[in-house]
Design a protein around this motif. Sequence first.
Motif, mmCIF file in Angstrom:
data_model
loop_
_atom_site.group_PDB
_atom_site.id
_atom_site.type_symbol
_atom_site.label_atom_id
_atom_site.label_comp_id
_atom_site.label_asym_id
_atom_site.label_seq_id
_atom_site.Cartn_x
_atom_site.Cartn_y
_atom_site.Cartn_z
ATOM 1 N N TYR A 41 0.720 -1.255 -0.003
ATOM 2 C CA TYR A 41 -0.003 0.152 0.176
ATOM 3 C C TYR A 41 0.731 1.321 0.081
ATOM 4 O O TYR A 41 0.545 2.223 -0.810
ATOM 5 N N PRO A 89 -4.773 4.172 -2.056
ATOM 6 C CA PRO A 89 -4.801 2.671 -1.499
ATOM 7 C C PRO A 89 -6.252 2.066 -1.887
ATOM 8 O O PRO A 89 -6.171 1.011 -2.189
ATOM 9 N N TRP A 90 -7.361 2.751 -1.775
ATOM 10 C CA TRP A 90 -8.721 2.095 -1.873
ATOM 11 C C TRP A 90 -8.878 1.542 -3.205
ATOM 12 O O TRP A 90 -10.121 0.881 -3.617
ATOM 13 N N ARG A 91 -8.217 2.210 -4.220
ATOM 14 C CA ARG A 91 -8.316 2.028 -5.658
ATOM 15 C C ARG A 91 -7.709 0.497 -5.881
ATOM 16 O O ARG A 91 -8.016 0.099 -7.233
#
Length: 624
Positions: A43, A53-55
């Motif tokens: 990450y 990071p959430w992608r």
Amino acid sequence: MNATETAASSAQQEASIRRGGHKMLPKVRRALLLLLPPVTAAYLMQFVLGVAPWRLAPGIVLANALCFGALYYLLCAATGSYAKCCFATHVIAASWGAANSFVITFRGTPILPWDFTALSTAGDVLGSYTLTPTWQMIAAIVLMAALWYAFHRTGGKEPLRSLAKGKAARIVCLALGLIGVLLIARPGLLEKFGVKTDVWNPAGAYRTSGALASFLRNTEFLEVEKPEDDSLEGVERILSAVEPLPAAQVGLRAGEKPNIIAIMNESWADFEHYGNITLSESVTDYIGSLDNAIRGHAYTSVFGAGTSASEFEFLTGNSMAFLPSGSIPYQQYILSESDSMASLLRENGYRTLAFHPGEYTSWQRNTAYPRLGFDDYKCGEDMDVPAAMEHGYVSDKADFEQVIYEFEHKAPGERLFLFNVTIQNHGGYAVAGYPTEVTLTDAPGRYPLAEQYLTLCNKTDEAFRTLVEYFSAQEEPTIILMFGDHQPSVEQEFLDKAYGVTQDGMTMEQYMGRFQVPYVIWANYDLPEEDGANTCLNFLGQRLLRYAGVEASRYGQFLQSLERTLKAVTFVGYTDGEGNAYSHLETNAYTALIEAYRQVQYNNLFGGKERLDEAFCALPLDKK
């Protein structure tokens, strides 16, 4: 049980729970230190690269974590320290993300496996770039400092201990590390996690599939793919069917050999050609006004960097289309004597000289040029004229003065082939205090990198005037070709404006337009009155030879014949006579021609002693 006894029992139970909790806490901490660092390192790497990071898809995170695990778990098994190994792994992850971020900014592509063979070249030009950290990089430094402090305060020096007893944790770490090693040794397995490569947009692949896993996937392309038929008989069948082009009608007497000067101009592009920008002054006005000149555009296989790949295509006629993504032919494939324009002209009685006003060992030219047939090679240290500088590099004006010097100091009657790679327009367009002379009329000052670059191009145009005016006054017939090696890496917003479309919305034809550079051919003898059609660098060399009246090799004849149907064949794709562009991933009516090119090139480049020697010797062209 009375109330006093009940209370005492409850107190004992609570104390037991607290003792158990205190015992469990270190175990939980060690469990987290065992499992999480490779994940958080993945990450962190993507965060520093500029990816939210959430992608990231779970499979992508897992793939990159397992790759980092090869480092982290093996270090843990060897050293016995969770904390130190965790910190080291995160430092490496952040550094890898930052390095790729900088390289993408400078040249448009991330770090590829072949770049490690050109570290000295990268070091030569690094000083011309400004390394400005992003806010993500600064945040990562703060996070790493906090991590180090946390480990130091909580006993970061504690040795690795199992959650239960004995050496079990070391064995677990060793096993997990070997799983990561398996993925590194067999990167094709990463595809099962969703890790993909994108030869046209490697930067995008690094962002969506992870900078580490994508890098490892690219190592699959280190080996050149063989054509289906790599036999000598197959190559001979292809070459025997070639019909040579008639000789070009030029103003040379029978048997007369002109001096040949080929100039590959660093980062020379023609953004005015797209018709979407207006400049305060044209940066090609002199070249555009030349009489007895053939002007056009050629497709390259690289963008923003990769000069030696363009040299390789021009000098050999080979295409990067059939070589691994990001490969560097001078280091990887030119390992012995290889056929090229230089070797052909040397066989025709020319003295062959290469000149580049940069470092002697850049791209390992010092070893590649002799193998390609050059008699001599001069670098910046060898210049015989004052090396005047322009934005930190030897100017085109000084470069061309050295070209004139070589002509004036050659032996009487000697015919010269001079291949010159300039350096003035090299990337690093943020030189403080450099005067900007060319601006966009509708947005002056908005694109400082592009305007500094355009100012340099204007100086190239002025310097070329000096070269042409000098040779116009010479009696010895001389032909000059100047072409670009690739487009520059400047503001993406400027590029979108120049192309008239954003990268995400491009058609295949528009995307190939990102790889288009200008060329101009001028001679002090009559050239054919024709417009320069679009071509590619691997075909452009054959055009120069035709206009110089030089007989082509059979390989050259094959390339000339191929260009009748396919105007350009590059790593990015290829175009037909109507300008339609195609991807190498599709199958169509031109697939057989592309495969024939692959087959002949493979034999030319890798056939070694088994090559069809007669296929590459100079043969007379059909004079009809």
